[in-house]
Enzyme design. Structure first.
Site, mmCIF file in Angstrom:
data_model
loop_
_atom_site.group_PDB
_atom_site.id
_atom_site.type_symbol
_atom_site.label_atom_id
_atom_site.label_comp_id
_atom_site.label_asym_id
_atom_site.label_seq_id
_atom_site.Cartn_x
_atom_site.Cartn_y
_atom_site.Cartn_z
ATOM 1 N N SER A 259 39.290 39.940 46.596
ATOM 2 C CA SER A 259 40.294 40.875 47.133
ATOM 3 C C SER A 259 41.052 40.161 48.236
ATOM 4 O O SER A 259 40.539 39.209 48.826
ATOM 5 C CB SER A 259 39.614 42.102 47.725
ATOM 6 O OG SER A 259 39.161 41.832 49.040
ATOM 7 N N ASP A 260 42.240 40.614 48.538
ATOM 8 C CA ASP A 260 42.873 40.120 49.751
ATOM 9 C C ASP A 260 42.252 40.869 50.936
ATOM 10 O O ASP A 260 41.524 41.852 50.762
ATOM 11 C CB ASP A 260 44.402 40.277 49.709
ATOM 12 C CG ASP A 260 45.078 39.277 50.658
ATOM 13 O OD1 ASP A 260 44.376 38.713 51.525
ATOM 14 O OD2 ASP A 260 46.301 39.063 50.552
#
Ligand code: NOJ
Length: 716
Positions: A259-260
């Protein structure tokens, strides 16, 4: 390592914590100590701190070794941590920002630069880089265009492949895992505002925005990062259609999806997840593996599994992917991998790396205008080196992994190394975009008056492009124009060196500056590269890969646009009623995609295609002769475009389908050939399948995207 056997021994909670990525410093203390830094803000079960899977941000070789050791001593399962870092345009030896590297149109250079960065990063304790960023970009207001390779999907794919192969290539222990990002279409953030939403139809997504992520996957990229933006209403971190259906099932990607930063949690803020539990559910359904810097998996996955909403199989698959990454990187055999304190001291910023960084900056620079003042002569009596960016190392670019301004060659230093004390300096004004202080101008003007030539270093500060550095106004600050105008009053021999991470709207600059050499953010060796180019020790050959607007209001602006039903016909006239145009500004950019000048000149002749009918499976060969008609040995980037005249959905007015960078001696002529095959004509049409549709195509060859068609063929 038998990762399946390892997995079988792990408890559910231990498995879940393998999916957590926290700041590296979280693992620096002892179990019972309180956390400091970003991890201190996270809520999770501290008993599992030393079962967490990965660490964000490099801390240098010595500390990495200490932290890994500390982690393994405290960990029950003793699965080594994986250390990650944004190694984007170099590690400590910085090369020009990625948008600049793209302007070199040199995939080998992109590859070599990534390889150099991997070597420095790996010996300093990094095993995964969050690069390449392959988001297609059409709007320079977005600060992150500096990390991209620009507006063209074909070039974007080539650069994606080269960069992945550079990081992951054939250097054995010095390879690091690449992470293609930000999946998907983050570059289309509305209004050029970071983190903003993206709405686009599937044909546009598939034809322009997705290809480069796919190219990175085809090149074997080991990890992928989802983007912050929502796409058609769904944040990427929880976008099952995008990640599970397209990335995993359609493309077969089985690497780690990361994920960012905190973007699982942000699903709640987007208004897509009700709470942390819902966010964890949606992320897992989308097959997200690693949660970066938020803790919804640790807090809620176990509950979701016990309720039967998420299966053990889903969790196991995610954990296995993470374990496999560690195994593929050899961490089970050696948790420190290539980390080496002594080698780091020797290799980082070594001469060989600096040489490559300088070469890269020379190849990336783009000569935007030259009335003949360039190149300068080395026997020049004096040069006034003026401007807020003339005597600062802060031109290395935004993603810098701890690089320091003192390690960077300034323009003044670079020029001095060629002409010594005949280079004189005055600052002239400050670089902050809000600065209106004109008090330093008089001193600079006085210097300009005394000197034979002036090199004026203008543009934006290196941290004014990058994440969260968006601008609504792309024009240069007024104080910089004031400085230029005042200098021009006393000395007409002015060369502007432009420093920027994005296309700026410099129509006014173009109108008055005798020459503009765009250095971008040129990295550690920027000053030497600038000096070499100014004095023709190296000849500019870069070509821009993002259109430069005339004024900010033209954004987004890109060459491969659609014709519309009412195209503007009189290209050089502003007002053209009832056409797709503006009342006050031309449609065309100031400098088009693919544009860039040389100190030499070229003649393009004998453009030809070998046949005018193409049956399926066949190729057409397009060719051109290019002659160096000027006075410098130099390089030229020859470009091939096609236009698909009629499609089941409308097709761009021009699309890049080939390029070749050639070197030519004075007077030398070379024939350049391009192959056009069915694949290069294929696109996702009305039925959303990819194919080349029968019909007529125009062919263009030229020195920029501003070229005319010379032939037509038909695909039967
Ligand atoms: C946020 C950025 O969007 C992403 O590109 C980067 O890799 C992460 N932060 C980690 O630093």
């Amino acid at each position: 390592m038998d990762i399946q056997a390892l997995l079988n021994k792990m408890t559910v909670k231990e498995k879940i914590y393998q999916l957590l990525m926290m700041n590296t410093l979280a693992y620096a203390g002892k179990k019972e100590e309180n956390l400091t830094g970003p991890a201190a803000k996270l809520i999770f079960d501290k008993n599992y701190l030393f079962e967490s899977g990965s660490a964000l941000n490099s801390v240098g070789a010595r500390r990495m070794i200490d932290i890994q050791k500390n982690y393994l001593e405290n960990s029950k399962n003793k699965i080594p941590l994986i250390f990650t870092q944004d190694v984007i345009h170099g590690y400590r030896t910085l090369y020009p920002v990625n948008l600049a590297i793209a302007s070199s149109f040199d995939t080998k250079l992109a590859h070599d630069c990534a390889q150099m960065a991997a070597k420095e990063a790996s010996i300093d304790g990094v095993q995964v880089t969050f690069a390449p960023m392959v988001d297609l970009v059409r709007d320079p207001r977005w600060g992150r265009v500096m990390e991209s390779s620009g507006e063209d999907p074909y070039l974007n794919c080539k650069m994606a492949k080269a960069t992945v192969e550079g990081y992951q290539g054939d250097m054995g222990k010095y390879n690091i895992a690449a992470c293609v990002k930000h999946f998907a279409a983050y570059g289309a953030a509305e209004g050029g505002r970071d983190y903003n939403c993206v709405d686009m139809g599937e044909p546009t997504l598939r034809n322009y925005y997705l290809p480069a992520y796919k190219a990175a996957i085809d090149a074997g990229v080991m990890t992928l990062m989802t983007s912050f933006n929502s796409l058609n209403g769904v944040p990427s971190a929880g976008n099952k259609w995008l990640v599970k259906d397209i990335l995993r099932d359609e493309w077969g990607f089985d690497g780690v999806v990361i994920s960012d930063y905190a973007s699982f949690r942000e699903m709640i803020v987007h208004g897509y997840a009700e709470d942390g539990k819902d966010a964890a559910y949606k992320a897992m359904e989308a097959t997200g593996d690693i949660e970066m810097s938020s803790t919804n998996y640790p807090l809620y996955l176990e509950e979701l599994i016990s309720e039967g909403k998420i299966s053990m199989e889903q969790l196991d698959k995610a954990v296995l992917r993470v374990l496999k990454l560690k195994d593929d990187l050899g961490l089970f055999d050696n948790p420190y991998r290539s980390t080496d304190v002594e080698e780091a001291e020797k290799i980082i910023l070594c001469k060989e790396h600096r040489d490559l960084a300088r070469y890269a900056a020379e190849e990336s620079a783009v000569l935007l205008k030259n009335n003949g003042i360039l190149p300068l002569k080395e026997d020049v009596s004096s040069v006034a080196v003026i401007g807020p960016l003339a005597n600062t190392g802060e031109i290395f670019g935004n993603w810098h992994c701890g690089a320091k301004a003192e390690e960077t060659i300034t323009v003044l230093d670079g020029i001095k190394s060629i002409i010594g004390d005949r280079a004189k300096y005055a600052k002239g004004c400050d670089i902050e975009i809000t600065s209106t202080d004109e008090s330093q101008i008089a001193k600079a003007v006085k210097l300009a008056k005394k000197c034979e030539k002036v090199v004026l270093c203008l543009g934006e500060h290196q941290f004014d492009s990058g994440e969260s550095q968006c601008k609504a106004i792309l024009e240069l600050p007024e104080v910089q124009y004031k400085l230029l105008n005042e200098v021009l009053k006393v000395n007409k021999n002015v060369v502007v060196l432009l420093f920027t991470g994005r296309p700026l709207a410099i129509e006014r600059l173009d109108a008055i500056a005798p020459a503009i050499l765009n250095m971008w953010m040129p990295g550690t060796e920027g000053g030497n590269a600038a000096a070499n180019l100014l004095f023709a020790r190296s000849v500019p050959s870069g070509k821009i890969t993002m259109s430069f607007p005339r004024v900010s209001g033209q954004c987004p602006i890109y060459y491969n646009s659609y014709n519309t039903g009412r195209p503007k016909l009189q290209k050089d006239l502003v007002r053209e009623k009832y056409t797709s145009s503006y009342l006050d500004v031309l449609n065309s950019p100031l400098y088009p995609f693919g544009y860039g000048m040389s100190y030499s000149t070229f003649e393009y002749s004998d453009k030809a295609i070998d046949k005018t009918t193409m049956t399926r499976g066949e190729k057409i060969i397009a060719s051109v002769k290019v002659k160096n008609t000027g006075n410098y040995k130099c390089k030229e980037i020859v470009q091939l475009y096609i236009r698909d005249l009629v499609g089941s959905i409308v097709r761009p007015v021009k699309e890049l389908k080939g390029f070749e960078k050639i070197e030519l001696d004075i007077g030398e002529e070379k024939t350049v050939t391009f192959e056009i095959d069915e694949e290069s004509l294929a696109f996702y049409g009305a039925d959303l399948t990819k194919k080349a549709e029968s019909g007529k195509f125009q062919v263009f060859i030229g020195a920029s995207s501003d070229c005319e068609p010379f032939a037509e063929f038909e695909l039967k």
